[in-house]
Design a protein around this motif. Structure first.
Motif, short mmCIF file in Angstrom:
data_model
loop_
_atom_site.label_atom_id
_atom_site.label_comp_id
_atom_site.label_asym_id
_atom_site.label_seq_id
_atom_site.Cartn_x
_atom_site.Cartn_y
_atom_site.Cartn_z
N SER A 48 6.17 15.06 -8.47
CA SER A 48 7.06 13.90 -8.55
C SER A 48 6.42 12.65 -7.94
N ILE A 49 5.40 12.84 -7.13
CA ILE A 49 4.69 11.70 -6.54
C ILE A 49 4.03 10.85 -7.62
N GLN A 50 3.60 11.48 -8.68
CA GLN A 50 2.92 10.76 -9.76
C GLN A 50 3.81 9.72 -10.42
N GLU A 51 5.12 9.88 -10.30
CA GLU A 51 6.06 8.93 -10.89
C GLU A 51 5.97 7.54 -10.27
N ILE A 52 5.49 7.45 -9.03
CA ILE A 52 5.51 6.14 -8.35
C ILE A 52 4.12 5.60 -7.99
N ILE A 53 3.05 6.34 -8.33
CA ILE A 53 1.73 5.82 -7.96
C ILE A 53 1.03 5.17 -9.14
N MET A 113 0.84 -1.19 0.00
CA MET A 113 0.00 0.00 0.00
C MET A 113 0.89 1.25 0.00
N ILE A 114 0.41 2.30 -0.61
CA ILE A 114 1.10 3.58 -0.66
C ILE A 114 1.05 4.22 0.72
N LYS A 115 2.16 4.86 1.09
CA LYS A 115 2.24 5.53 2.38
C LYS A 115 2.80 6.93 2.16
N ILE A 116 2.17 7.93 2.80
CA ILE A 116 2.68 9.30 2.74
C ILE A 116 3.04 9.75 4.15
N TYR A 117 4.27 10.23 4.29
CA TYR A 117 4.71 10.83 5.54
C TYR A 117 4.38 12.31 5.42
N HIS A 118 3.43 12.74 6.22
CA HIS A 118 2.71 13.99 5.99
C HIS A 118 2.78 14.93 7.18
N ASN A 119 2.90 16.22 6.86
CA ASN A 119 2.78 17.28 7.86
C ASN A 119 1.65 18.19 7.38
N PRO A 120 0.50 18.16 8.05
CA PRO A 120 -0.66 18.94 7.60
C PRO A 120 -0.42 20.45 7.53
N ARG A 121 0.60 20.95 8.22
CA ARG A 121 0.87 22.39 8.21
C ARG A 121 1.72 22.82 7.01
N CYS A 122 2.21 21.86 6.24
CA CYS A 122 3.09 22.14 5.10
C CYS A 122 2.29 22.15 3.81
N SER A 123 2.39 23.22 3.04
CA SER A 123 1.61 23.32 1.80
C SER A 123 2.02 22.26 0.79
N LYS A 124 3.30 21.96 0.67
CA LYS A 124 3.75 20.93 -0.29
C LYS A 124 3.23 19.55 0.14
N SER A 125 3.19 19.32 1.43
CA SER A 125 2.68 18.05 1.93
C SER A 125 1.18 17.94 1.65
N ARG A 126 0.45 19.03 1.84
CA ARG A 126 -0.99 19.02 1.53
C ARG A 126 -1.22 18.80 0.03
N GLY A 150 -7.19 8.00 -6.60
CA GLY A 150 -8.18 6.96 -6.37
C GLY A 150 -7.59 5.70 -5.75
N LYS A 151 -6.29 5.70 -5.49
CA LYS A 151 -5.65 4.52 -4.91
C LYS A 151 -5.69 4.60 -3.39
N GLU A 152 -5.64 3.43 -2.77
CA GLU A 152 -5.61 3.39 -1.31
C GLU A 152 -4.23 3.82 -0.81
N PHE A 153 -4.22 4.55 0.28
CA PHE A 153 -2.96 4.95 0.87
C PHE A 153 -3.13 5.18 2.35
N GLU A 154 -2.00 5.19 3.03
CA GLU A 154 -1.97 5.42 4.47
C GLU A 154 -1.26 6.74 4.73
N VAL A 155 -1.80 7.53 5.64
CA VAL A 155 -1.19 8.80 6.02
C VAL A 155 -0.46 8.61 7.35
N VAL A 156 0.81 8.96 7.37
CA VAL A 156 1.60 8.91 8.61
C VAL A 156 1.95 10.35 8.97
#
Length: 113
Positions: free
Chosen positions: A108-113, A1-14, A24-30
């Motif tokens: 660049s995320i689109q390259e791996i999903i 499964m796809i996993k994103i290491y995320h900081n909600p306060r960061c615009s690039k992360s959002r 439309g793919k399943e992913f987990e938010v960390v």
């Protein structure tokens, strides 16, 4: 499964999160600031990214400037600094199987999903 290491306060992360939502793919938010990463987890992520630990550091963060900048640090020291100060970790990081990218730019995320 796809996993994103995320900081909600960061615009690039959002923006990276939005790309995953639109895929439309399943992913987990960390939320790595809430659930800090161990040195082992960081080492594994760095290996997947095929980068040196210093390349994952946000060098403009005040924590880095005050405590680490200009010092002769080993890779282990840098990983330990990120584990102890997760704000130093570049974001977002997206992992899909054995592929990983830092979402800067977010497209660049689109390259791996």
């Amino acid at each position: 499964m796809i996993k994103i290491y995320h900081n909600p306060r960061c615009s690039k992360s959002r923006q990276g999160l939005a790309i995953l939502e639109q895929s439309g793919k399943e992913f987990e938010v960390v939320k790595y600031l809430d659930n800090t990463l161990s040195e082992k987890e960081l080492t594994e992520i760095i290996a997947l990214l095929h980068i040196k630990p210093i390349e994952l550091v946000r060098k403009n963060e005040q924590i880095w400037k005050d405590n680490f900048k200009g010092k002769n640090l080993s890779d282990t020291d840098i990983i330990k600094a990120m584990a102890e100060n997760p704000k130093l970790i570049e974001r977002p990081i997206v992992i899909n199987g054995n592929k990983a990218v830092i979402g800067r730019p977010p497209e660049s995320i689109q390259e791996i999903i």
